[in-house]
Scaffold this motif. Structure first.
Motif, PDB file in Angstrom:
ATOM      1  N   LEU A 120      27.870  50.535  36.162  1.00 20.46           N
ATOM      2  CA  LEU A 120      28.403  49.708  37.254  1.00 20.46           C
ATOM      3  C   LEU A 120      28.465  50.482  38.561  1.00 20.46           C
ATOM      4  O   LEU A 120      28.275  49.918  39.640  1.00 20.46           O
ATOM      5  CB  LEU A 120      29.802  49.199  36.884  1.00 20.46           C
ATOM      6  CG  LEU A 120      29.918  48.297  35.657  1.00 20.46           C
ATOM      7  CD1 LEU A 120      31.380  47.943  35.409  1.00 20.46           C
ATOM      8  CD2 LEU A 120      29.084  47.034  35.830  1.00 20.46           C
ATOM      9  N   TYR A 136      18.077  50.489  39.180  1.00 22.88           N
ATOM     10  CA  TYR A 136      19.201  49.552  39.304  1.00 22.88           C
ATOM     11  C   TYR A 136      18.917  48.585  40.457  1.00 22.88           C
ATOM     12  O   TYR A 136      18.610  49.012  41.571  1.00 22.88           O
ATOM     13  CB  TYR A 136      20.507  50.298  39.580  1.00 22.88           C
ATOM     14  CG  TYR A 136      20.790  51.424  38.623  1.00 22.88           C
ATOM     15  CD1 TYR A 136      21.273  51.169  37.345  1.00 22.88           C
ATOM     16  CD2 TYR A 136      20.574  52.752  39.003  1.00 22.88           C
ATOM     17  CE1 TYR A 136      21.533  52.207  36.463  1.00 22.88           C
ATOM     18  CE2 TYR A 136      20.838  53.801  38.126  1.00 22.88           C
ATOM     19  CZ  TYR A 136      21.305  53.523  36.862  1.00 22.88           C
ATOM     20  OH  TYR A 136      21.558  54.536  35.985  1.00 22.88           O
ATOM     21  N   THR A 192      24.454  47.880  42.195  1.00 21.32           N
ATOM     22  CA  THR A 192      25.650  48.470  41.588  1.00 21.32           C
ATOM     23  C   THR A 192      26.776  48.290  42.597  1.00 21.32           C
ATOM     24  O   THR A 192      26.538  47.839  43.725  1.00 21.32           O
ATOM     25  CB  THR A 192      25.457  49.968  41.274  1.00 21.32           C
ATOM     26  OG1 THR A 192      25.359  50.694  42.514  1.00 21.32           O
ATOM     27  CG2 THR A 192      24.190  50.210  40.452  1.00 21.32           C
ATOM     28  N   TRP A 223      24.771  44.457  38.619  1.00 20.72           N
ATOM     29  CA  TRP A 223      26.074  44.852  38.089  1.00 20.72           C
ATOM     30  C   TRP A 223      26.973  43.672  37.760  1.00 20.72           C
ATOM     31  O   TRP A 223      27.733  43.732  36.781  1.00 20.72           O
ATOM     32  CB  TRP A 223      26.772  45.820  39.052  1.00 20.72           C
ATOM     33  CG  TRP A 223      27.411  45.217  40.274  1.00 20.72           C
ATOM     34  CD1 TRP A 223      26.864  45.071  41.501  1.00 20.72           C
ATOM     35  CD2 TRP A 223      28.752  44.708  40.380  1.00 20.72           C
ATOM     36  NE1 TRP A 223      27.755  44.496  42.379  1.00 20.72           N
ATOM     37  CE2 TRP A 223      28.930  44.264  41.723  1.00 20.72           C
ATOM     38  CE3 TRP A 223      29.820  44.576  39.494  1.00 20.72           C
ATOM     39  CZ2 TRP A 223      30.121  43.703  42.173  1.00 20.72           C
ATOM     40  CZ3 TRP A 223      31.008  44.021  39.939  1.00 20.72           C
ATOM     41  CH2 TRP A 223      31.154  43.586  41.261  1.00 20.72           C
TER      42      TRP A 223
END
Length: 559
Positions: A42, A122, A125, A254
């Motif tokens: 996260l 990612y 996040t 996230w």
């Protein structure tokens, strides 16, 4: 007055009822595994650099040279760019970077227009959502520390709540609390809102763990109780840990990841109609008929016909009339020897917690794939728990503890000596370090419980556990130091762990020794080692047997 275990012995140790309770309560721990470490994904920090707005009046050549390189590296700096006004002026004059203008002489400025983030690993996040980098990079470890602050607060209140309102009620209320506040986090509109909710999630996480642990140890029989407390809950926690990177691999955003980790909590709702309240707690509240109903139902599930009257009201009255001498936290510091033991236990627990959570949170900084590294960090815990259980069964406590810590700490110190191109070796050393420290974490609960007298045992383990929570609060900042020196976290954690391994050798040995039941028995130590007082062999045997059966019950807090 007959013992509770003697009264319910007709149920057997491992019937269908006990197996059902064992696996359902252990399975309820799985969400704790991925909720506790979810911040690894996260709050992951992708590669980033200053944004140069498309509206800036720059030529293609100057746009390509608008970001300074890091000293001695072919990577752009993350928190500085060349002053945009100067570049615009050079571009308007037709000057070229490097030929007409010495870039080392151009003034730098902060990232006034925000950052651009690499999305190869990612998509989003909380770091990219609220720009928690550069001047605000301290907020990322603070978020993790706040989660552990919630764990600390939950550790304080969970025991009192379950004693007052019942194990089952607290278990399901706090599971709902963990699930509900995690769900609200999905809709966080600011870093502050996310962090406050994370504190509440931490409170719910530890509280439902403690409630499930106590409920299991009070329902299950003596022999199964030890396996439940040392293997059942720990391995299912590790299963949750291993599931985290598997889910995160397929969900790179996230908010959706947090939602996916929250939804399994809803699967626990049907367990309300399956998991009973603790009969022991009901008896302590004088609710004899409800306790009998639960035992009779367990007998029916096991295919056993129980006696018509299980609990004698007169025996219950005798039990409730017993008065125990009250003791306070000050008893842990009454004499010099007990005081030294308490201080040493606090140091031991804090160091183990820093090492365990520090290595768990550091997996994104290892070489290689972040998801594989996190998965391996969870996998390594399974053999660590099994080895810890075997060590507890067969070998002295302090040597087992010291060897585990020395293994974990020494390999962390060797990491700095590994050549950069041998990163699989350095990753392997990190996993071996995690193995040793996890093994020590599993042993320390039992060991600490055995060192304190029965009348202050909960306080002794509780004070040590509080030190563990303080260690977990500090652990994100050990990882944060890696931004300044990649090996500094390993050097610090390794040094502390090795020194604590040496300190552990000065602890008294409790393996094969009767548990002290009173403060007076604890006072018979010489230096910091117990001197056994003469007693009849039958009495010692009885105390030892009872101690071995209940030592695992005293582990009342989660990793």
């Amino acid at each position: 007055m007959r013992d509770y275990d003697e009264v319910t012995a007709f149920l057997g140790e491992w019937g269908p009822f006990q197996r059902l309770i064992f696996f359902l309560l252990s399975a309820s721990i799985i969400p704790n595994g991925f909720n506790g470490i979810s911040i690894v994904f996260l709050a992951a920090v992708p590669e980033h650099h200053c944004r140069v707005p498309a509206s800036a009046n720059l030529s293609g050549e100057w746009r390509n040279h608008s970001l300074p390189l890091q000293d001695g590296r072919e990577m752009v700096r993350q928190c500085r760019r060349y002053r945009l006004a100067a570049l615009t002026n050079f571009s308007a004059q037709g000057l070229l970077p490097g030929r007409d203008v010495n870039l080392s002489q151009v003034e730098l400025e902060p990232c006034l227009d925000g950052w651009e983030y690499n999305q190869d690993t990612y998509l989003t996040t909380i770091i990219t959502e609220w720009d928690l980098v550069c001047e605000d990079d301290w907020k990322a470890p603070l978020t993790t520390s706040l989660f552990f602050v919630g764990v600390l607060i939950g550790s304080f209140i969970s025991g009192q709540l379950s004693d007052k309102f019942g194990r089952k009620n607290v278990l399901f209320v706090t599971m709902g609390m963990q699930t509900g506040f995690s769900f609200l986090q999905v809709f966080s509109t600011s870093y502050e809102m996310f962090s406050v909710l994370f504190v509440l999630v931490g409170m719910g996480q530890i509280s439902n763990y403690v409630a499930a642990f106590v409920l299991g140890t009070e329902i299950l029989g003596k022999s199964i109780r030890i396996i439940f407390s040392t293997l059942g809950v720990c391995i299912f926690y590790a299963i949750g840990y291993m599931l985290l990177p598997l889910v995160a691999y397929f969900i790179r955003e996230w908010r959706m990841l947090l939602l996916a980790l929250t939804l399994p909590g809803l699967l626990c709702i049907p367990l309300w109609w399956v998991i009973p309240e603790s009969p022991r707690w009901l008896l302590s509240q004088g609710r004899l008929k409800e306790a009998e109903v639960i035992i009779q139902k367990a007998a029916k599930i096991n295919g056993i016909v129980g006696p018509s009257i299980i609990f004698d009201p007169m025996e219950l009255q005798d039990l409730n009339s017993r008065k125990e001498q009250s003791h306070s936290i000050l008893d842990l510091f009454r004499t010099q020897n007990i005081r030294i033991l308490t201080v040493m236990s606090i140091i031991l627990w804090m160091t183990i917690s820093v090492g365990y959570f520090g290595l768990s949170l550091d997996t994104p900084n290892l070489h290689g794939d972040n998801y594989v590294n996190c998965f391996l960090s969870g996998v390594i815990e399974v053999p660590a728990y099994v080895i810890a259980w075997l060590l507890l069964q067969h070998l002295p406590r302090r040597y087992s503890m010291s060897a585990s810590l020395f293994l974990g700490g020494s390999v962390l110190l060797f990491i700095q000596l590994v050549p950069p191109d041998l990163y699989p070796l350095s990753n392997g050393l990190v996993m071996i370090g995690k193995f040793g420290i996890t093994c020590a974490f599993a042993i320390v609960y039992v060991y600490t419980a055995e060192l304190y007298a029965t009348v202050v045992r909960n306080m002794g383990v509780g004070a040590s556990s509080m030190a563990s929570r303080l260690g977990s609060i500090l652990s994100p900042y050990f990882v944060y130091l890696g931004a300044y020196d990649r090996f500094l976290p390993y050097i610090l954690m390794g040094s502390l762990t090795v020194l604590t391994a040496i300190l552990t050798l000065f602890f008294p040995e409790s393996f094969g020794i009767p548990l002290p039941d009173t403060i007076d028995q604890m006072l018979t130590v010489k230096g910091i080692k117990y001197r056994q007082t003469p007693s009849s062999s039958s009495s010692d045997s009885r105390i030892l047997k009872e101690g071995e059966e209940r030592h695992a019950v005293l582990k009342t807090t989660a990793f």
